[in-house]
Design an enzyme around this catalytic site. Structure first.
Site, short mmCIF file in Angstrom:
data_model
loop_
_atom_site.label_atom_id
_atom_site.label_comp_id
_atom_site.label_asym_id
_atom_site.label_seq_id
_atom_site.Cartn_x
_atom_site.Cartn_y
_atom_site.Cartn_z
N ARG A 252 0.79 -1.22 0.00
CA ARG A 252 0.00 0.00 0.00
C ARG A 252 0.83 1.28 0.00
O ARG A 252 0.27 2.37 0.04
CB ARG A 252 -0.94 0.00 1.21
CG ARG A 252 -2.00 -1.07 1.11
CD ARG A 252 -2.81 -1.21 2.38
NE ARG A 252 -3.86 -2.20 2.18
CZ ARG A 252 -3.67 -3.50 2.20
NH1 ARG A 252 -2.47 -4.00 2.43
NH2 ARG A 252 -4.67 -4.35 2.00
N HIS B 112 0.29 -15.56 6.61
CA HIS B 112 -0.22 -15.46 5.25
C HIS B 112 0.43 -16.48 4.32
O HIS B 112 0.34 -16.36 3.10
CB HIS B 112 -0.01 -14.04 4.70
CG HIS B 112 -0.91 -13.03 5.33
ND1 HIS B 112 -0.65 -11.67 5.33
CD2 HIS B 112 -2.07 -13.17 6.01
CE1 HIS B 112 -1.61 -11.03 5.97
NE2 HIS B 112 -2.48 -11.92 6.41
N CYS C 212 -3.35 -34.23 -5.97
CA CYS C 212 -2.74 -35.35 -5.24
C CYS C 212 -2.00 -34.89 -3.99
O CYS C 212 -1.47 -35.73 -3.25
CB CYS C 212 -1.81 -36.15 -6.15
SG CYS C 212 -0.25 -35.31 -6.55
N CYS D 214 1.23 -30.60 -11.95
CA CYS D 214 1.95 -31.65 -11.22
C CYS D 214 2.44 -32.73 -12.18
O CYS D 214 1.65 -33.29 -12.94
CB CYS D 214 1.01 -32.25 -10.18
SG CYS D 214 1.69 -33.63 -9.26
N CYS E 168 0.37 -36.15 -11.40
CA CYS E 168 -1.05 -36.37 -11.70
C CYS E 168 -1.66 -35.36 -12.65
O CYS E 168 -2.79 -35.52 -13.08
CB CYS E 168 -1.84 -36.40 -10.39
SG CYS E 168 -2.04 -34.76 -9.64
#
Length: 246
Positions: A35, A123, A134, A153, A156
């Site tokens: 900010r 955070h 997965c 990935c 998968c």
């Protein structure tokens, strides 16, 4: 006695100090805040969305290509950054047995790289990433390699999501509980580099019951009136002078 001398005396007389910090801790490592006058939210994206909106959960879901294009630049800058004097001063306080925890709103991992051990990242962090399908985990460099631009990935094919808390997402309940527990047990709280406007994290400081409250931030905060000492200066400069000496 100067304010720096008062801060040194406070540190010397307390043994369960907690530091609660935000983006202003990392600006001296050339990571932009959000900010400030030159902050991330004031930067032009060249796209019909603001940087703030592009860091939201709905944007991640609806515009993955644009999200990861921006995120990759953000993460690369953080990985190139080095810890600064604020990070090193806090690590030294922990090594001396005076600082019990660092609670940070930052996601860059610089506190750990400076040597801090008990760091609560409310955070999240850019350093770990998890496949949404997965749940395989990947480090930051691997994610950036796979981000072409959306990281999938290798096992998968699922999308790998950074372990950061985006807007519209809830904070991890374990992190919340740990942060509140550390602050409620602290005998001294140092707030540094945060405007205290991002909730729920900013609300954690209300749990402080110790006898020494210090605020170090370039701009005024909601806790200034309650604090025993207020420095409207660089976090790194103040902490270095207080911990390392003149």
């Amino acid at each position: 006695m100067t304010d720096i001398e008062k801060l040194r005396a406070m540190i010397a007389s307390h043994h369960r100090i907690v530091f609660f910090g935000g983006a202003g801790v990392s600006t001296e490592s050339n990571i932009p805040d959000f900010r400030g006058a030159n902050g991330l939210y004031r930067q032009k994206t060249g796209l019909p969305w603001t940087p703030e909106e592009m860091l939201s959960h709905h944007f991640y879901e609806e515009h993955p290509v644009e999200f990861f294009t921006m995120y990759k630049q953000f993460a690369e800058a953080m990985l190139k950054a080095s810890p600064n004097r604020a990070h090193f001063a806090l690590a030294k306080l922990e090594q001396e047995g005076r600082l019990s925890a660092v609670i940070t709103q930052n996601i860059d991992g610089l506190h750990q790289r400076a040597g801090s051990r008990n760091v609560i990242e409310v955070h999240g962090t850019i350093l770990t990433n998890t496949c949404e399908k997965c749940f395989a985990t990947y480090d930051a460099k691997t994610l950036l390699t796979l981000a072409l631009p959306v990281p999938h990935c290798p096992s998968c094919g699922g999308v790998i999501k950074p372990d950061v808390v985006l807007y519209e997402e809830a904070l991890d309940t374990n992190d919340i509980d740990e942060a509140i527990d550390e602050i409620s047990k602290a005998d001294m709280l140092i707030i540094g580099g945060t405007s205290l406007v991002v909730y729920p994290a900013a609300g954690f400081v209300t749990y402080f019951r110790g006898d020494a409250l210090v605020v170090i931030n370039q701009d005024a905060t909601a806790q200034d009136a309650r604090a025993d000492l207020v420095f409207h200066e660089s976090v790194g400069k103040v902490l270095e002078m207080a911990v390392e000496g003149d």
